[in-house]
Design a protein around this motif. Structure first.
Motif, PDB file in Angstrom:
ATOM      1  N   SER A   1     -45.177  64.481 -22.309  1.00 30.85           N
ATOM      2  CA  SER A   1     -45.087  64.166 -23.735  1.00 30.85           C
ATOM      3  C   SER A   1     -43.709  64.582 -24.227  1.00 30.85           C
ATOM      4  N   PHE A   2     -43.356  64.119 -25.416  1.00 35.17           N
ATOM      5  CA  PHE A   2     -42.046  64.440 -25.962  1.00 35.17           C
ATOM      6  C   PHE A   2     -41.968  65.916 -26.347  1.00 35.17           C
ATOM      7  N   LYS A   3     -40.825  66.529 -26.056  1.00 33.74           N
ATOM      8  CA  LYS A   3     -40.593  67.921 -26.405  1.00 33.74           C
ATOM      9  C   LYS A   3     -40.223  68.003 -27.883  1.00 33.74           C
ATOM     10  N   PRO A   4     -40.855  68.907 -28.659  1.00 36.57           N
ATOM     11  CA  PRO A   4     -40.537  68.996 -30.084  1.00 36.57           C
ATOM     12  C   PRO A   4     -39.044  69.254 -30.322  1.00 36.57           C
ATOM     13  N   LEU A   5     -38.434  68.405 -31.130  1.00 31.56           N
ATOM     14  CA  LEU A   5     -37.001  68.509 -31.420  1.00 31.56           C
ATOM     15  C   LEU A   5     -36.745  68.005 -32.830  1.00 31.56           C
ATOM     16  N   VAL A   6     -36.002  68.762 -33.601  1.00 30.67           N
ATOM     17  CA  VAL A   6     -35.652  68.389 -34.975  1.00 30.67           C
ATOM     18  C   VAL A   6     -34.220  67.879 -35.012  1.00 30.67           C
ATOM     19  N   PHE A   7     -34.004  66.758 -35.688  1.00 29.38           N
ATOM     20  CA  PHE A   7     -32.655  66.266 -35.960  1.00 29.38           C
ATOM     21  C   PHE A   7     -32.503  66.061 -37.458  1.00 29.38           C
TER      22      PHE A   7
ATOM     23  N   GLY B   1     -41.142  56.106 -19.404  1.00 29.14           N
ATOM     24  CA  GLY B   1     -41.944  56.226 -20.615  1.00 29.14           C
ATOM     25  C   GLY B   1     -42.592  57.589 -20.754  1.00 29.14           C
ATOM     26  N   VAL B   2     -43.007  57.882 -21.960  1.00 29.36           N
ATOM     27  CA  VAL B   2     -43.694  59.127 -22.298  1.00 29.36           C
ATOM     28  C   VAL B   2     -44.920  58.776 -23.114  1.00 29.36           C
ATOM     29  N   GLU B   3     -46.001  59.507 -22.907  1.00 31.35           N
ATOM     30  CA  GLU B   3     -47.240  59.234 -23.633  1.00 31.35           C
ATOM     31  C   GLU B   3     -47.128  59.667 -25.081  1.00 31.35           C
ATOM     32  N   MET B   4     -47.651  58.842 -25.973  1.00 30.88           N
ATOM     33  CA  MET B   4     -47.677  59.176 -27.403  1.00 30.88           C
ATOM     34  C   MET B   4     -48.886  58.502 -28.037  1.00 30.88           C
ATOM     35  N   MET B   5     -49.149  58.890 -29.267  1.00 32.43           N
ATOM     36  CA  MET B   5     -50.269  58.311 -30.007  1.00 32.43           C
ATOM     37  C   MET B   5     -49.754  57.304 -31.016  1.00 32.43           C
ATOM     38  N   MET B   6     -50.393  56.139 -31.086  1.00 34.41           N
ATOM     39  CA  MET B   6     -50.175  55.181 -32.166  1.00 34.41           C
ATOM     40  C   MET B   6     -51.520  54.987 -32.844  1.00 34.41           C
ATOM     41  N   GLY B   7     -51.692  55.667 -33.978  1.00 31.10           N
ATOM     42  CA  GLY B   7     -53.005  55.707 -34.596  1.00 31.10           C
ATOM     43  C   GLY B   7     -53.941  56.506 -33.703  1.00 31.10           C
ATOM     44  N   GLU B   8     -55.009  55.860 -33.238  1.00 30.49           N
ATOM     45  CA  GLU B   8     -55.938  56.530 -32.336  1.00 30.49           C
ATOM     46  C   GLU B   8     -55.744  56.074 -30.883  1.00 30.49           C
ATOM     47  N   GLU B   9     -54.710  55.273 -30.642  1.00 26.44           N
ATOM     48  CA  GLU B   9     -54.490  54.723 -29.309  1.00 26.44           C
ATOM     49  C   GLU B   9     -53.363  55.473 -28.602  1.00 26.44           C
ATOM     50  N   ARG B  10     -53.578  55.807 -27.330  1.00 22.34           N
ATOM     51  CA  ARG B  10     -52.527  56.410 -26.516  1.00 22.34           C
ATOM     52  C   ARG B  10     -51.704  55.287 -25.888  1.00 22.34           C
ATOM     53  N   VAL B  11     -50.390  55.364 -26.079  1.00 24.21           N
ATOM     54  CA  VAL B  11     -49.515  54.337 -25.534  1.00 24.21           C
ATOM     55  C   VAL B  11     -48.368  55.015 -24.782  1.00 24.21           C
ATOM     56  N   ASN B  12     -47.675  54.203 -23.998  1.00 24.83           N
ATOM     57  CA  ASN B  12     -46.540  54.685 -23.226  1.00 24.83           C
ATOM     58  C   ASN B  12     -45.286  54.049 -23.802  1.00 24.83           C
ATOM     59  N   GLY B  13     -44.308  54.854 -24.203  1.00 23.26           N
ATOM     60  CA  GLY B  13     -43.091  54.306 -24.781  1.00 23.26           C
ATOM     61  C   GLY B  13     -41.890  55.158 -24.456  1.00 23.26           C
TER      62      GLY B  13
END
Length: 355
Positions: free
Chosen positions: A3-9, A180-192
């Motif tokens: 999953s994506f590592k938390p990062l602030v920009f 790709g990295v796993e993420m949520m789009m609404g209630e769906e898990r997607v790879n982007g």
């Protein structure tokens, strides 16, 4: 799947003197975010030329923003501080995003309409494409969070739209390259490849208004220096501006709701609350029913206590431009390495030949 590592920009434009509104609305929040996130803070000098191409002293303004970051407490060793134009991958990804985004999306941006005014045909192409560069600023680091105010929410929504379209258009290629990295789009898990960056809203927004007109935002472009507290103002200047701040003749209300129809009173109470880390109700509890002749000295004392040390440190840092340039150079090298890692994958995803 990772999953994506938390990062602030986040970024600030180098356009003239910073003031109390910039500090309370943005920079102070940047400092606080350092405790829980990895942070990248950028002086967005490329953005500054979208509406105004020629600046009197863009290098000096860039150094001043950097000095303000450092004086306020941002640690350039633990986090990254740099100016945008040092990292050419911002502009490279912005061009790609210009080809991802749709003209209709850009035409709906309210900031473009506000800044272009009635003469939209004479506005620069850069001003229209500003949100695409903003999306690139964020996504070239695959940042997961951005602190935003009300005026930037629409741009962050566009950033998410661009990320979503890129991920969808190149979904097969992203899977083929396994980037790709796993993420949520609404209630769906997607790879982007790009994250759907989330807004980061830390507590109630601090909206600081002019000390001469409580119906207008504090602004560095206001011709009256008495309208704002500059981050470089010393203790005497801060106290003087608070004393001269416009008020009405009535005492402070005993109920916070009584501020609604009194913009100058509401502004000064709001400034006190923000500086003291209190609610407006707390301030009214302590000062309700009292005259401004009592409240203003208390506000001046608090403002001097909180802001004068930052002003002194900012002046000290600005007196050593070599040190500031070193911070920006080091930050640019570190940011560039992260950005190039992203762009190497982006070029592969699109099919651009690389050296």
């Amino acid at each position: 799947m990772s999953s994506f590592k938390p990062l602030v920009f986040s970024g600030v434009q180098p356009t003239g003197n910073l003031h109390l509104g910039n500090y309370l609305g943005a920079i102070r929040k940047f400092v606080a975010l350092q405790e829980n996130y990895e942070c990248i803070y950028c002086v967005v000098d490329l953005h500054s030329i979208t509406a105004q191409l020629v600046h009197d002293d863009l290098p000096g303004q860039t150094r001043a923003i950097t000095a303000a970051f450092l004086a306020a407490g941002i640690d350039p060793a633990k986090h990254i501080v740099f100016n945008q134009s040092r990292v050419p991958q911002h502009a490279e990804l912005a061009w790609i995003f210009n080809c991802v985004a749709r003209i209709g999306w850009m035409n709906r941006m309210t900031q473009f309409k506000d800044k272009a005014g009635k003469d939209r045909e004479n506005a620069s192409l850069g001003l229209l494409a500003y949100p695409s560069l903003m999306a690139a600023d964020i996504l070239v680091y695959r940042a997961t969070h951005v602190p935003v105010g009300d005026d930037q929410k629409q741009h962050l929504e566009l950033t998410r739209d661009i990320a979503t379209k890129f991920n969808n258009d190149f979904s097969e290629r992203i899977a083929e390259l396994d980037v790709g990295v796993e993420m949520m789009m609404g209630e769906e898990r997607v790879n982007g490849f790009f994250p759907l960056t989330e807004p980061l809203i830390e507590g109630p927004a601090t909206r600081v208004m002019s000390l001469r007109d409580g119906t207008r935002k504090m602004s560095k472009s206001d011709p009256s220096d008495l309208s704002r507290i500059n981050l470089t103002d010393d203790a005497d200047a801060i106290a003087k501006k608070i004393r001269k701040a416009k008020t009405d003749p009535a005492p402070l209300p005993v109920d916070p709701d009584g501020l609604a129809s009194r913009p100058e009173a509401e502004n000064l109470v709001g400034i006190y609350a923000a500086l003291a880390d209190q609610s407006r109700a707390d301030v009214i509890r302590d000062f309700g029913g009292r005259q401004f002749s009592e409240f203003k000295p208390a506000l001046a004392e608090l403002a001097v206590e909180k802001m004068a040390p930052i002003a002194a440190e900012m002046r000290r840092i600005m007196a050593d431009p070599g040190y500031v340039d070193g911070v920006l150079r080091d930050g640019g090298e570190r940011a560039g390495a992260l950005a190039e890692e992203t762009m190497t994958s982006v070029r592969d995803i699109i099919g651009l030949l690389q050296r």
